[in-house]
Design an enzyme around this catalytic site. Structure first.
Site, short mmCIF file in Angstrom:
data_model
loop_
_atom_site.label_atom_id
_atom_site.label_comp_id
_atom_site.label_asym_id
_atom_site.label_seq_id
_atom_site.Cartn_x
_atom_site.Cartn_y
_atom_site.Cartn_z
N GLY A 86 -7.31 -3.85 -13.79
CA GLY A 86 -7.35 -4.29 -12.39
C GLY A 86 -7.60 -3.11 -11.48
CE LYS A 117 7.09 -14.91 -3.08
NZ LYS A 117 6.81 -13.48 -3.30
N GLY A 120 -7.70 -3.38 -8.00
CA GLY A 120 -7.46 -3.89 -6.65
C GLY A 120 -6.49 -2.98 -5.93
CG ASN A 121 -3.28 -2.88 -2.25
OD1 ASN A 121 -2.13 -2.53 -2.44
ND2 ASN A 121 -3.96 -2.55 -1.16
CB VAL A 122 -1.36 -2.82 -7.68
CG1 VAL A 122 -0.38 -2.08 -8.58
CG2 VAL A 122 -0.61 -3.70 -6.70
N GLY A 123 -3.88 -1.39 -8.71
CA GLY A 123 -4.50 -0.60 -9.77
C GLY A 123 -5.30 0.58 -9.27
#
Ligand code: NAD
Length: 366
Positions: A179, A76, A181-184
């Site tokens: 959520g 990371k 967004g991109n994932v949800g």
């Protein structure tokens, strides 16, 4: 600084504490373990990021990549990014990329994380001189578009496997997604397309709930036009925290950390929880939910679609290949984890960690 890190049998192997006096860039790179391949992990740019946080995230990547059976270890990156340095973002990233050349692309393949995206990856790759130094690049540099929803697609497959495991038909299964967004939004889309009944969705402004189901296309339109899912009609608007208390077959937390906690876990009525977000529930709370018979798919199992997509970009694959790999790997490993947990009476996270550790250990012993 290295005091903030607990060294153990897995690593970390390399810890870089970087400072560029010209730009005042302060950053870190932690390469946790490279037994399976170069460390994979994004670059976080926040005002508060520390070496310890960077290390913890790198360790999580070690397990996530091992579980997804990718030829990557864990790593990371981080850049301390105070509010008053916003205008210097490109300079900071370029200075960081120059210094990180000692590890990337040889033992580190970077990616976006909080506050970094395609443009930042362009700067990183340009400065590094190798397109293999990072993934998440713009399409003109060989990137796979984020808009294809790889992580949400994987979360959807994890949910399908969990439903199969529980003997519940996806058709008519009720779903709530925190959520949008991109994932949800992608997890919700694919589940709705498979015949599941999306009964609740939330974003930062609140929850929209309708026990008869929400129409995905109209919901997306409402979100795109008004910026809020609660503008969808017809539905009941609920406060954000209520989504975790709905009586549904599948609950997908796909936004914030620690959303199910000491004070609300007893109110959870979902039959299964598929974790789209990172760390939405602390492990000891997950265990309490498991003890209550709730089936759990932990974050690094369910949301590995993003890193699998990165791998496909790394090997210069296509979007179609990406979808195929996400489906194959998330399905296989979710099944493996749930079956091991059941057979050996383990908590799902412990079962997943055992599998990941075994894979890393055997690579280290080669
Ligand atoms: P995003 O920024 O695209 O979407 C976040 C969504 O959460 C937004 O719709 C926002 O309105 C909503 N939100 C914010 N506060 C909320 C609240 N109080 N209640 C309900 N919703 C709220 O982020 P994302 O990329 O979808 O990431 C979501 C989570 O998934 C994060 O935990 C992230 O670490 C994790 N994750 C993302 C990826 C990826 O590829 N994007 C990969 C793995 C894990």
């Amino acid at each position: 600084m290295a005091d903030e890190i607990k060294y153990d049998e897995w690593g970390p192997e390399i810890v870089l504490d970087l400072y560029d006096s010209k730009t005042k860039m302060r950053g870190f790179v932690v390469i946790d373990n490279t037994a399976l391949g170069p460390g994979k992990g994004g670059i976080r740019m926040t005002p508060t990021v520390t070496l310890e946080e960077d290390f913890r995230l790198a360790r999580t990547m070690t397990w996530k990549c091992a579980l997804a059976e990718l030829p990557f270890g864990g790593a990371k990156g981080a850049i301390v990014f105070p509010q008053d340095m916003q205008k210097d973002k490109e300079q900071l990233m370029r200075a960081y990329a120059r210094m990180a050349k000692v590890v990337a692309p040889k033992v580190w393949v970077a990616a976006p994380d909080i506050n970094t995206g395609e443009e930042e990856m362009r700067w990183f790759a340009e400065e590094n001189g190798s397109l293999q130094s990072c993934t998440g690049k713009p399409v003109d540099m060989g990137g796979i578009p984020h808009e294809l929803g790889s992580t949400g697609f994987g979360v959807y497959h994890a949910a399908l496997v969990a439903l199969e495991h529980a003997g519940t038909d996806v058709k008519g299964a009720t779903v709530a997604v925190e959520g949008f967004g991109n994932v949800g939004s992608f997890a919700a889309k694919f589940l709705a397309e498979s015949g599941a009944k999306l009964v609740a969705v939330s974003d930062s402004k609140g929850v929209i709930y309708n026990k008869d189901g929400l129409d995905f296309d109209r919901l997306s339109k409402a979100k795109a036009e008004t910026g809020a899912v609660i503008k969808y009609n017809p539905g009941q608007v609920l406060p954000n925290e209520k989504i975790f208390e709905l009586d549904v077959d599948v609950l997908i937390p796909a936004a914030l950390a620690d959303v199910i906690h000491e004070n609300n876990w007893q109110n959870v009525k979902a039959k299964m929880i598929v974790e789209g977000a990172n760390i939405p529930i602390r492990p000891h709370i997950e265990n309490k939910l498991s003890d209550r018979g709730i089936l759990l798919v932990p974050d690094f199992v369910a949301n590995a679609g993003g890193v699998i997509s990165s791998y496909v970009e790394y090997i210069s694959g296509t979007p179609a290949q990406m979808l195929k790999e996400v489906e194959k790997r998330v399905r296989k490993n979710t099944k493996l984890v749930l079956e091991k947990a059941k057979k050996e009476k383990l908590y799902p996270r412990d079962a997943a960690l055992e599998i990941a550790k075994e894979r890393v250990r055997s690579a280290m012993n080669k």
